[in-house]
Design a protein around this motif. Structure first.
Motif, PDB file in Angstrom:
ATOM      1  N   ASP A   1      38.675  34.650  49.169  1.00 47.93           N
ATOM      2  CA  ASP A   1      39.952  34.141  48.660  1.00 47.93           C
ATOM      3  C   ASP A   1      40.783  33.717  49.878  1.00 47.93           C
ATOM      4  OD1 ASP A   1      42.053  34.413  46.127  1.00 47.93           O
ATOM      5  OD2 ASP A   1      42.981  34.722  48.089  1.00 47.93           O
ATOM      6  N   LEU A   2      41.250  32.493  49.881  1.00 47.71           N
ATOM      7  CA  LEU A   2      41.998  31.953  51.020  1.00 47.71           C
ATOM      8  C   LEU A   2      43.497  32.200  50.856  1.00 47.71           C
ATOM      9  CD1 LEU A   2      39.988  28.638  51.542  1.00 47.71           C
ATOM     10  CD2 LEU A   2      39.811  30.780  52.839  1.00 47.71           C
ATOM     11  N   ARG A   3      43.836  33.423  50.511  1.00 46.96           N
ATOM     12  CA  ARG A   3      45.230  33.832  50.292  1.00 46.96           C
ATOM     13  C   ARG A   3      45.882  32.981  49.203  1.00 46.96           C
ATOM     14  NH1 ARG A   3      46.053  37.940  53.198  1.00 46.96           N
ATOM     15  NH2 ARG A   3      45.155  38.218  55.249  1.00 46.96           N
ATOM     16  N   SER A   4      45.140  32.833  48.102  1.00 44.25           N
ATOM     17  CA  SER A   4      45.639  32.022  46.992  1.00 44.25           C
ATOM     18  C   SER A   4      46.864  32.672  46.358  1.00 44.25           C
ATOM     19  CB  SER A   4      44.543  31.840  45.944  1.00 44.25           C
ATOM     20  OG  SER A   4      44.194  33.090  45.374  1.00 44.25           O
ATOM     21  N   THR A   5      47.700  31.837  45.757  1.00 43.49           N
ATOM     22  CA  THR A   5      48.933  32.312  45.136  1.00 43.49           C
ATOM     23  C   THR A   5      48.655  33.095  43.860  1.00 43.49           C
ATOM     24  OG1 THR A   5      50.080  30.401  46.015  1.00 43.49           O
ATOM     25  CG2 THR A   5      51.161  31.564  44.221  1.00 43.49           C
ATOM     26  N   ASN A   6      47.778  32.574  42.994  1.00 43.12           N
ATOM     27  CA  ASN A   6      47.551  33.192  41.687  1.00 43.12           C
ATOM     28  C   ASN A   6      46.286  34.035  41.616  1.00 43.12           C
ATOM     29  OD1 ASN A   6      49.902  32.206  40.392  1.00 43.12           O
ATOM     30  ND2 ASN A   6      48.961  30.193  40.361  1.00 43.12           N
ATOM     31  N   GLY A   7      45.558  34.165  42.712  1.00 40.97           N
ATOM     32  CA  GLY A   7      44.426  35.078  42.763  1.00 40.97           C
ATOM     33  C   GLY A   7      43.115  34.503  42.263  1.00 40.97           C
ATOM     34  N   THR A   8      42.095  35.325  42.416  1.00 36.23           N
ATOM     35  CA  THR A   8      40.720  34.982  42.067  1.00 36.23           C
ATOM     36  C   THR A   8      40.139  36.142  41.273  1.00 36.23           C
ATOM     37  OG1 THR A   8      40.487  33.680  44.091  1.00 36.23           O
ATOM     38  CG2 THR A   8      38.457  34.415  43.029  1.00 36.23           C
ATOM     39  N   VAL A   9      39.541  35.838  40.114  1.00 34.37           N
ATOM     40  CA  VAL A   9      38.913  36.864  39.284  1.00 34.37           C
ATOM     41  C   VAL A   9      37.407  36.724  39.416  1.00 34.37           C
ATOM     42  CG1 VAL A   9      38.581  37.727  36.931  1.00 34.37           C
ATOM     43  CG2 VAL A   9      40.845  36.945  37.673  1.00 34.37           C
ATOM     44  N   VAL A  10      36.741  37.855  39.688  1.00 39.50           N
ATOM     45  CA  VAL A  10      35.290  37.879  39.844  1.00 39.50           C
ATOM     46  C   VAL A  10      34.692  38.611  38.656  1.00 39.50           C
ATOM     47  CG1 VAL A  10      33.390  38.638  41.315  1.00 39.50           C
ATOM     48  CG2 VAL A  10      35.530  37.845  42.353  1.00 39.50           C
ATOM     49  N   ARG A  11      33.696  37.996  38.016  1.00 36.59           N
ATOM     50  CA  ARG A  11      33.016  38.592  36.866  1.00 36.59           C
ATOM     51  C   ARG A  11      31.537  38.786  37.213  1.00 36.59           C
ATOM     52  NH1 ARG A  11      36.107  38.577  32.387  1.00 36.59           N
ATOM     53  NH2 ARG A  11      37.964  37.272  32.429  1.00 36.59           N
ATOM     54  N   PRO A  12      31.194  39.944  37.819  1.00 37.13           N
ATOM     55  CA  PRO A  12      29.791  40.199  38.153  1.00 37.13           C
ATOM     56  C   PRO A  12      28.974  40.399  36.877  1.00 37.13           C
ATOM     57  CG  PRO A  12      31.268  41.738  39.280  1.00 37.13           C
ATOM     58  CD  PRO A  12      32.066  41.008  38.251  1.00 37.13           C
ATOM     59  N   PRO A  13      27.696  40.036  36.892  1.00 35.08           N
ATOM     60  CA  PRO A  13      26.875  40.239  35.690  1.00 35.08           C
ATOM     61  C   PRO A  13      26.733  41.738  35.391  1.00 35.08           C
ATOM     62  CG  PRO A  13      25.520  39.505  37.537  1.00 35.08           C
ATOM     63  CD  PRO A  13      26.938  39.457  37.990  1.00 35.08           C
ATOM     64  N   GLY A  14      27.020  42.110  34.144  1.00 35.20           N
ATOM     65  CA  GLY A  14      26.852  43.498  33.715  1.00 35.20           C
ATOM     66  C   GLY A  14      27.900  44.458  34.239  1.00 35.20           C
ATOM     67  N   ALA A  15      28.998  43.959  34.787  1.00 30.48           N
ATOM     68  CA  ALA A  15      30.052  44.834  35.309  1.00 30.48           C
ATOM     69  C   ALA A  15      31.411  44.304  34.865  1.00 30.48           C
ATOM     70  CB  ALA A  15      29.985  44.897  36.832  1.00 30.48           C
ATOM     71  N   ALA A  16      32.405  45.129  35.011  1.00 27.34           N
ATOM     72  CA  ALA A  16      33.764  44.746  34.617  1.00 27.34           C
ATOM     73  C   ALA A  16      34.334  43.720  35.596  1.00 27.34           C
ATOM     74  CB  ALA A  16      34.660  45.974  34.589  1.00 27.34           C
ATOM     75  N   PRO A  17      35.080  42.744  35.084  1.00 27.20           N
ATOM     76  CA  PRO A  17      35.718  41.769  35.982  1.00 27.20           C
ATOM     77  C   PRO A  17      36.809  42.443  36.808  1.00 27.20           C
ATOM     78  CG  PRO A  17      36.392  41.390  33.707  1.00 27.20           C
ATOM     79  CD  PRO A  17      35.373  42.486  33.676  1.00 27.20           C
ATOM     80  N   PHE A  18      37.091  41.861  37.967  1.00 31.04           N
ATOM     81  CA  PHE A  18      38.157  42.391  38.809  1.00 31.04           C
ATOM     82  C   PHE A  18      38.824  41.250  39.562  1.00 31.04           C
ATOM     83  CE2 PHE A  18      34.348  42.406  41.368  1.00 31.04           C
ATOM     84  CZ  PHE A  18      34.761  41.941  42.609  1.00 31.04           C
ATOM     85  N   ARG A  19      40.064  41.492  39.973  1.00 31.97           N
ATOM     86  CA  ARG A  19      40.827  40.510  40.738  1.00 31.97           C
ATOM     87  C   ARG A  19      40.669  40.833  42.214  1.00 31.97           C
ATOM     88  NH1 ARG A  19      44.530  36.843  39.601  1.00 31.97           N
ATOM     89  NH2 ARG A  19      44.703  37.527  37.459  1.00 31.97           N
ATOM     90  N   MET A  20      40.291  39.814  43.005  1.00 34.66           N
ATOM     91  CA  MET A  20      40.160  39.988  44.443  1.00 34.66           C
ATOM     92  C   MET A  20      41.549  40.086  45.064  1.00 34.66           C
ATOM     93  SD  MET A  20      37.238  37.207  45.516  1.00 34.66           S
ATOM     94  CE  MET A  20      37.295  37.667  47.258  1.00 34.66           C
ATOM     95  N   ALA A  21      41.644  40.853  46.119  1.00 32.54           N
ATOM     96  CA  ALA A  21      42.889  40.887  46.887  1.00 32.54           C
ATOM     97  C   ALA A  21      43.017  39.572  47.651  1.00 32.54           C
ATOM     98  CB  ALA A  21      42.858  42.060  47.865  1.00 32.54           C
ATOM     99  N   ALA A  22      44.234  39.106  47.859  1.00 28.91           N
ATOM    100  CA  ALA A  22      44.459  37.865  48.618  1.00 28.91           C
ATOM    101  C   ALA A  22      43.844  38.014  50.011  1.00 28.91           C
ATOM    102  CB  ALA A  22      45.946  37.566  48.720  1.00 28.91           C
TER     103      ALA A  22
END
Length: 143
Positions: free
Chosen positions: A80-101
């Motif tokens: 994540d290049l210090r985005s304003t609204n963030g990045t959500v990662v959805r790994p296969p078979g796992a819960a999605p999570f928001r990356m830290a900036a």
């Protein structure tokens, strides 16, 4: 050096590189990708520099340079290049999570990375046979 050793040394090395699907296109990670509303190359460019991949963002959810995707061996790395609204990662078979900036993670094949306004990057297998160029014209310039 024997003849067999010389023949082995002359064979081309086939490096397995992951690919990603962005907006219906499959792109091999031979070079890093900067994805965003109006992506720009970093100040310090190494080798040929990254491929700039503009994506639509009518509501402005996607930052100008939102995400960097590159290969490390057979793995894909998302930063994540210090985005304003963030990045959500959805790994296969796992819960999605928001990356830290500014965070960087290694992602598995099948992972979906959401950057906003419906833009999703899908990480594909390094075993997928994709040429260095998918035959399509380059990504359009950022508006």
């Amino acid at each position: 050096m024997g003849a067999a050793a010389r023949v082995a040394d002359e064979r081309p090395v086939h490096r397995r590189t992951p690919s990603v699907r962005i907006g219906g296109r499959i792109v091999r990670l031979d070079r890093p990708l900067v994805v965003g509303r109006r992506p720009a190359a970093p100040r310090v460019v190494v080798d040929d520099g990254p491929v700039l991949v503009p994506v639509p963002s009518p509501s402005g959810q996607v930052s100008s340079s939102h995400l960097l995707v590159h290969a490390e061996g057979e793995a894909a790395v998302v930063e994540d290049l210090r985005s304003t609204n963030g990045t959500v990662v959805r790994p296969p078979g796992a819960a999605p999570f928001r990356m830290a900036a500014g965070a960087s993670i290694v992602v598995l094949t099948g992972t979906l990375v959401e950057i906003g306004d419906g833009n999703v990057i899908e990480v594909l297998s390094p075993h997928l046979r994709v040429g260095p160029d998918d035959g399509l014209p380059p990504f359009p310039p950022a508006p």
